[in-house]
Design a protein around this motif. Structure first.
Motif, PDB file in Angstrom:
ATOM      1  N   MET A   1     -55.551  21.955   0.286  1.00 11.98           N
ATOM      2  CA  MET A   1     -54.599  22.722   0.737  1.00 11.98           C
ATOM      3  C   MET A   1     -54.667  23.511   2.167  1.00 11.98           C
ATOM      4  N   THR A   2     -53.920  23.325   3.186  1.00 12.29           N
ATOM      5  CA  THR A   2     -54.161  23.785   4.516  1.00 12.29           C
ATOM      6  C   THR A   2     -53.395  25.380   4.602  1.00 12.29           C
ATOM      7  N   VAL A   3     -54.101  26.339   4.604  1.00 12.82           N
ATOM      8  CA  VAL A   3     -53.517  27.655   4.874  1.00 12.82           C
ATOM      9  C   VAL A   3     -53.626  28.157   6.278  1.00 12.82           C
ATOM     10  N   HIS A   4     -52.375  28.108   6.706  1.00 11.32           N
ATOM     11  CA  HIS A   4     -52.409  28.544   8.147  1.00 11.32           C
ATOM     12  C   HIS A   4     -52.275  30.293   8.057  1.00 11.32           C
ATOM     13  N   SER A   5     -53.118  30.642   9.116  1.00 12.30           N
ATOM     14  CA  SER A   5     -53.103  31.810   9.232  1.00 12.30           C
ATOM     15  C   SER A   5     -52.212  32.767  10.510  1.00 12.30           C
ATOM     16  N   ALA A   6     -51.121  32.266  10.719  1.00 16.25           N
ATOM     17  CA  ALA A   6     -50.198  32.600  11.803  1.00 16.25           C
ATOM     18  C   ALA A   6     -49.964  34.174  11.514  1.00 16.25           C
ATOM     19  N   ARG A 148     -30.409  58.325   1.718  1.00 17.02           N
ATOM     20  CA  ARG A 148     -29.249  58.527   2.583  1.00 17.02           C
ATOM     21  C   ARG A 148     -29.379  57.801   3.632  1.00 17.02           C
ATOM     22  N   HIS A 149     -30.507  56.637   3.858  1.00 15.80           N
ATOM     23  CA  HIS A 149     -30.643  55.916   4.745  1.00 15.80           C
ATOM     24  C   HIS A 149     -30.652  54.396   4.355  1.00 15.80           C
ATOM     25  N   ILE A 150     -29.729  53.917   4.297  1.00 17.55           N
ATOM     26  CA  ILE A 150     -29.458  52.529   3.652  1.00 17.55           C
ATOM     27  C   ILE A 150     -28.887  51.512   4.929  1.00 17.55           C
ATOM     28  N   GLY A 151     -29.825  50.609   5.010  1.00 19.83           N
ATOM     29  CA  GLY A 151     -29.464  49.486   5.915  1.00 19.83           C
ATOM     30  C   GLY A 151     -29.573  47.847   5.239  1.00 19.83           C
ATOM     31  N   VAL A 152     -29.283  47.116   6.188  1.00 17.42           N
ATOM     32  CA  VAL A 152     -29.337  45.720   5.728  1.00 17.42           C
ATOM     33  C   VAL A 152     -29.889  44.952   7.125  1.00 17.42           C
ATOM     34  N   LEU A 153     -30.829  44.061   6.577  1.00 11.57           N
ATOM     35  CA  LEU A 153     -31.438  43.304   7.405  1.00 11.57           C
ATOM     36  C   LEU A 153     -31.091  41.833   7.173  1.00 11.57           C
ATOM     37  N   SER A 154     -30.635  41.259   8.213  1.00 12.99           N
ATOM     38  CA  SER A 154     -30.081  39.862   8.138  1.00 12.99           C
ATOM     39  C   SER A 154     -30.081  39.095   9.547  1.00 12.99           C
ATOM     40  N   GLY A 155     -30.257  37.582   9.618  1.00 16.76           N
ATOM     41  CA  GLY A 155     -30.214  36.928  10.557  1.00 16.76           C
ATOM     42  C   GLY A 155     -30.666  35.757  10.598  1.00 16.76           C
ATOM     43  N   PRO A 156     -30.922  34.879  11.581  1.00 15.21           N
ATOM     44  CA  PRO A 156     -31.296  33.325  11.514  1.00 15.21           C
ATOM     45  C   PRO A 156     -32.791  33.598  11.125  1.00 15.21           C
ATOM     46  N   ASN A 157     -33.382  33.643   9.700  1.00 16.42           N
ATOM     47  CA  ASN A 157     -34.561  34.072   9.406  1.00 16.42           C
ATOM     48  C   ASN A 157     -35.103  33.166   8.269  1.00 16.42           C
ATOM     49  N   LEU A 158     -35.188  31.709   8.662  1.00 19.24           N
ATOM     50  CA  LEU A 158     -35.824  30.947   7.591  1.00 19.24           C
ATOM     51  C   LEU A 158     -37.509  31.458   7.214  1.00 19.24           C
ATOM     52  N   ALA A 159     -37.595  32.057   6.024  1.00 16.55           N
ATOM     53  CA  ALA A 159     -38.834  32.526   5.729  1.00 16.55           C
ATOM     54  C   ALA A 159     -40.029  31.855   5.979  1.00 16.55           C
ATOM     55  N   ALA A 160     -40.086  30.278   5.956  1.00 18.26           N
ATOM     56  CA  ALA A 160     -41.179  29.595   6.117  1.00 18.26           C
ATOM     57  C   ALA A 160     -41.582  29.741   7.788  1.00 18.26           C
ATOM     58  N   GLU A 161     -40.635  29.617   8.560  1.00 22.97           N
ATOM     59  CA  GLU A 161     -40.851  29.633   9.953  1.00 22.97           C
ATOM     60  C   GLU A 161     -41.119  31.056  10.324  1.00 22.97           C
ATOM     61  N   ILE A 162     -40.646  32.169   9.852  1.00 18.58           N
ATOM     62  CA  ILE A 162     -41.458  33.459  10.090  1.00 18.58           C
ATOM     63  C   ILE A 162     -42.753  33.503   9.851  1.00 18.58           C
ATOM     64  N   ALA A 163     -43.128  32.833   8.711  1.00 23.64           N
ATOM     65  CA  ALA A 163     -44.491  32.745   8.137  1.00 23.64           C
ATOM     66  C   ALA A 163     -45.325  31.917   8.996  1.00 23.64           C
ATOM     67  N   GLU A 164     -44.840  30.766   9.852  1.00 22.64           N
ATOM     68  CA  GLU A 164     -45.640  30.156  10.376  1.00 22.64           C
ATOM     69  C   GLU A 164     -45.720  30.686  11.778  1.00 22.64           C
ATOM     70  N   GLY A 165     -44.978  31.874  12.069  1.00 25.83           N
ATOM     71  CA  GLY A 165     -45.137  32.547  13.425  1.00 25.83           C
ATOM     72  C   GLY A 165     -44.139  32.037  14.566  1.00 25.83           C
ATOM     73  N   HIS A 166     -43.274  31.398  14.088  1.00 32.37           N
ATOM     74  CA  HIS A 166     -42.315  30.709  15.174  1.00 32.37           C
ATOM     75  C   HIS A 166     -41.532  32.014  15.677  1.00 32.37           C
TER      76      HIS A 166
END
Ligand SMILES: NC(=O)C1=CN([C@@H]2O[C@H](COP(=O)(O)OP(=O)(O)OC[C@H]3O[C@@H](n4cnc5c(N)ncnc54)[C@H](OP(=O)(O)O)[C@@H]3O)[C@@H](O)[C@H]2O)C=CC1
Ligand SMILES: O=C(CO)COP(=O)(O)O
Length: 380
Positions: A1-6, A148-166
């Motif tokens: 298994m190759t583990v990238h370290s992005a 008292r500090h509620i937020g939402v994080l949303s956007g074009p965020n395929l997790a695998a691509e974020i993990a790869e450092g794209h």
């Protein structure tokens, strides 16, 4: 298994120096929760991640890999996983909740006694709670906790691509400007940008609604439909999403941003999207049950379509694509027949915020009365 370290590759450039470390808790051990935990750690935060699978906890802590959800990527080694909610939330200043909508309230309820009024509390989940009340995840956070500090994080965020450092970007939406600014500080790094929005409801609805259309576009792709078709579907999807969201108080402008058109583009274009994959499998001839089982993860759009169609009917919001998808998924209608029926349905306004839909339809009715033989009825 190759583990990238992005993650590690980007950490040195991103880590702020000389700052007190933020205490971050991530609830959820799926791919997005893991990607965000790692980003926060590379930014210098002390990160604890809660998940219920003891074996996975041990693996993350010992091997720094989430073998179940992100098997090919090295997590920042400082992320500490645990199945002990009290340990994870002890001293947490920022809590990111990355749990599917079906389990979201139960997990937040478990966490609530450990969350204070000043804790920053952010949902990353793109779904709607099942039931009649049409609750979005941030509303659950408001109902179940004292934060008292509620937020939402949303956007074009395929997790695998974020993990790869794209290179990627997301939106933090909150009514509270300090919440927005602190999340931007905590999560932005050389490969992840975080923009701010004050339209929490619009951003959250954008993330939940686009899943429906990703299923439809995946299906169209498997049926061999062309790029014109994809473009038409996505653009009309945007019209439908914004129509629905605006009827519920969101800003139409939000849909021009990352959490609207941005997320719609990525989810309707990538086989990395779980919703797209479910649609594709159905387009190939599998049943919904087979498609969901083969996926082995949650495709939120399958539940969301049901809730949206129900709510749109009750509120009188015109949503032909969502309605059509519902009929294909749950009423056995053939997708090709459905496509033809959609092509024969009304042709209203392109952008309803410039030409209102009713004005376009009214003109067609008048034309049909004055020139009855010019063409077939466009309002069938
Ligand atoms: N993945 C992505 O690319 C993106 C996802 N999102 C959104 O973020 C949210 C989280 O996504 P993601 O990280 O991918 O994870 P998943 O949606 O795949 O959720 C998986 C995590 O939730 C846990 N979980 C599920 N049910 C329960 C429960 N009843 N009690 C406790 N834990 C539970 C799982 O535990 P277990 O493994 O034990 O079942 C696992 O840790 C999703 O709703 C999605 O809409 C947003 C952007 C990108
Ligand atoms: O929301 C996502 C990308 O922004 C991920 O979508 P899926 O849940 O379809 O994988």
């Amino acid at each position: 298994m190759t583990v990238h370290s992005a993650f590690a590759d980007h950490s040195t450039a991103s880590r702020p120096s000389g700052e007190r470390s933020l205490q971050v808790a991530v609830l959820g051990g799926g791919s997005f929760g893991t990607a965000l935990a790692s980003i926060a750690a590379t930014r210098g935060a002390h990160v604890r991640q809660w998940l219920r699978d003891e074996q996975l906890v041990a693996h993350i802590n010992e091997q720094h890999v989430n073998v179940r959800y992100l098997p090919n990527f090295a997590i920042d080694p400082s992320v500490h996983a645990s199945s002990d909610m009290a340990f994870v939330l002890e001293q947490a200043e920022l809590v990111l909740v990355a749990i599917p909508s079906g389990a979201f309230r139960a997990v937040v309820r478990q966490a609530a006694p450990l969350i204070g009024t000043e804790t920053l509390l952010v949902s990353t989940t793109k779904g709607i709670e099942a039931g009649d009340d049409f609750h979005l995840m941030s509303q659950i956070l408001e109902e179940e906790t004292v934060s008292r500090h509620i937020g939402v994080l949303s956007g074009p965020n395929l997790a695998a691509e974020i993990a790869e450092g794209h290179l990627s970007a997301s939106v933090i939406a909150s009514d509270d400007d300090m919440t927005r600014a602190r999340i931007q500080q905590a999560l932005s790094c050389d490969h992840f940008r975080v923009y701010a929005s004050n339209d929490r409801f619009g951003v959250e609805l954008g993330g939940a609604l686009k899943n429906i259309y990703a299923i439809a576009v995946g299906m169209a792709a498997a049926l061999g439909m062309g790029e014109n078709t994809r473009s038409m579907l996505m653009t009309r999807a945007l019209a439908e999403m914004s129509r629905f969201a605006v009827a519920r108080g969101a800003s139409p402008m939000t849909f021009l941003g990352l959490a609207g058109i941005g997320d719609l583009i990525v989810t309707c274009s990538s086989p990395l999207s779980r919703n797209y994959r479910v649609g594709y499998a159905i387009g190939e001839g599998r049943s919904l049950e087979e498609a969901v089982e083969a996926l082995g993860q949650v495709a939120e759009g399958v539940n969301t379509v049901h809730l949206i169609v129900d709510r749109a009917q009750r509120d009188g919001v015109y949503m032909p694509l969502a309605q059509a998808l519902y009929q294909v998924l749950f009423e056995g209608v053939d997708p090709r027949d459905m496509a033809l029926s959609l092509m024969r349905s009304e042709q209203g306004s392109d952008v309803e915020f410039t030409l209102p839909r009713e004005a376009a339809l009214d003109a067609q009715r008048r034309a049909a009365r004055t020139h009855p033989n010019d063409s077939r009825d466009t309002l069938t």
